[in-house]
Write an enzyme that holds these catalytic residues in place. Structure first.
Site, mmCIF file in Angstrom:
data_model
loop_
_atom_site.group_PDB
_atom_site.id
_atom_site.type_symbol
_atom_site.label_atom_id
_atom_site.label_comp_id
_atom_site.label_asym_id
_atom_site.label_seq_id
_atom_site.Cartn_x
_atom_site.Cartn_y
_atom_site.Cartn_z
ATOM 1 N N ASP A 1 -26.487 6.395 25.557
ATOM 2 C CA ASP A 1 -27.939 6.958 25.531
ATOM 3 C C ASP A 1 -27.630 8.091 26.378
ATOM 4 O OD1 ASP A 1 -30.357 7.360 23.778
ATOM 5 O OD2 ASP A 1 -31.299 5.546 24.769
ATOM 6 N N ASP B 1 -35.012 7.708 16.561
ATOM 7 C CA ASP B 1 -35.371 6.017 17.047
ATOM 8 C C ASP B 1 -36.532 4.855 15.881
ATOM 9 O OD1 ASP B 1 -35.813 4.713 20.189
ATOM 10 O OD2 ASP B 1 -33.763 5.605 19.666
#
Length: 442
Positions: free
Chosen positions: A185, A246
């Protein structure tokens, strides 16, 4: 670090968007380390792992289970070794492995709040009492592979220890544990240069371990607010990469991803191919937010986009209908087509969109998507001459409808009109092929 559910909900909204800059100057130490790595490993290219020749398939915990670390109140759904062992068991017993889903992936919130005395990462000792090495062995015993999560910055998105300054030791730790995939990430990086250098460095560090570890990046997602990503460069380092925020368990989220992807397809489509793929995020099929037609739309268009297929759902509680869709062999074959070309939106006509994807053996997949959210099923007619740059049905082709219900539609000539009936927010998936290809398809 433990976190309440309200904070977990906040994270699910912030995650994939947060990028905290702590200063403007680049990290010279990291730059030097990267140079030294390049000198130290002659002949090793940044991405030399032979993985992801077709889009990766598996299961990932984030969207369905988020950062639930409360194993006292919610032991069945908290992020723990028990959850991943149960999913691994089901992936074998319920046929998921047989159709191609092979990675069981841990996302954020698996970590202890601090590294050990040697600077190594460690799993939360209460929720993962046996450790990640044991979990990897268990997953491998099922013929599956284990994925894990870390972050290029100082902290993960949920506030656990990040990999900044520890890239080599973390890569070696993952290799020692038997990890097969790293999702890396991009929260809490110091600045843009540190972000880019960190993604590159970890690619080299993983290769240097000697273990084949698939590398999933979020590099372009965090770079795009500041400059356009260079996808030629990114695919030299990553096996797939997130471009957009997301996904949520909602139709509006799926729609926004499709609209954004179509708007950027001129740069995205050429970047994809064997070894490197655009990742529009998880499949939320089998959860709560999508109707049946919307689940069909996500499955079909993720296949058209040559997307990694990472389910985020509860395999212990999934309807037979959703399971059948996710395990549809014809759709998976399109997603996994060895030609490795990403599909694209061919046309937008009021409420309808037509997407197409070139397949091996001169075949084509075509999706007709009805964006309308009111009323009932609608007919949509178009000429087969428009498909495949005029070559998809030349001089004639056999067309099979794969979804929502499989049916042979018959022989169509180059100038034929093809009419399909599509439910609101639904999609019809077609496959076009020559007579010889058609016989082998069945």
């Amino acid at each position: 670090m433990k976190m309440g559910r309200s904070r977990a909900n906040e994270l699910s909204q912030e995650r994939g968007r947060a990028f905290a800059f702590g200063g403007l100057s680049p990290s010279l130490a990291l730059s030097l380390a990267l140079v030294l790595t390049l000198v130290d490993v002659p002949g090793v290219t940044a991405l030399d792992n032979g993985l992801a020749l077709t889009p990766t398939m598996g299961w990932l915990h984030w969207e369905r289970f988020t950062c639930n670390v409360d194993c006292v109140e919610d032991p069945e759904n908290c992020i723990s070794e028990q959850l991943f062992m149960q999913m691994a068991d089901l992936m074998v017993s319920e046929g998921w492995k047989d159709v191609g889903y092979e990675y069981v992936c841990i996302d954020d919130c698996w970590l202890a709040s601090k590294r050990d005395e040697n600077g190594r990462l460690k799993a939360d000792p209460k929720r993962f009492p046996s450790g990640i090495r044991h979990l990897a062995n268990y997953v491998h015993s099922k013929g599956l592979k284990l994925g894990i999560y870390q972050d290029v910055g100082t902290l993960t998105c949920a506030g656990y220890p990040g990999s900044y300054g520890y890239y080599d030791i973390d890569a070696k730790t993952f290799a020692d544990w038997g990890v097969d995939l790293l999702k890396f990430d991009g929260c809490n990086s110091k600045d843009l240069e540190s972000l880019v250098e960190g993604y590159k460095y970890m690619s080299f560090a993983l290769n240097k371990t000697g273990r084949s570890i698939l590398y999933s990046c979020e590099w372009p997602l965090y770079m795009r607010p500041f400059q356009e990503p260079n996808y030629t460069e990114i695919r030299q380092y990553c096996n797939h990469w997130r471009n957009y925020g997301d996904i949520f368990d909602s139709w509006s989220s799926v729609k926004s991803i499709l609209a954004w992807t179509a708007s950027k397809q001129e740069s995205l489509v050429p970047a994809a191919g064997p070894g490197g793929w655009n990742d529009p995020d998880m499949l939320v099929i089998g959860n709560f937010g999508l109707s049946w037609d919307q689940q069909v739309t996500q499955m079909v268009l993720w296949a058209i986009m040559a997307a990694p297929l990472f389910m985020s759902n509860d395999l212990r509680h999934i309807s037979p209908q959703s399971k059948s869709l996710l395990q549809n062999a014809d759709v998976i074959a399109i997603n996994q087509d060895p030609l490795g070309k990403q599909g694209y939106r061919l046309r937008k006509d009021e409420d309808f969109e037509v997407w197409e994807r070139p397949l091996s053996n001169l075949a084509w997949a075509v999706a007709v998507f009805n964006q309308k959210e009111i009323g009932g099923p609608q007919n949509y007619a178009f000429s087969t001459a428009a498909l495949g740059g005029g070559l998809g049905c030349t001089p004639a082709c056999l067309i099979t409808r794969i979804l929502p219900v499989k049916e042979e539609l018959g022989l169509y000539e180059w100038t034929s009109q093809l009419k399909v009936r599509v439910n609101p927010t639904g999609t019809v998936l077609l496959k076009l092929q020559t007579f010889q290809q058609h016989k082998s398809f069945h």
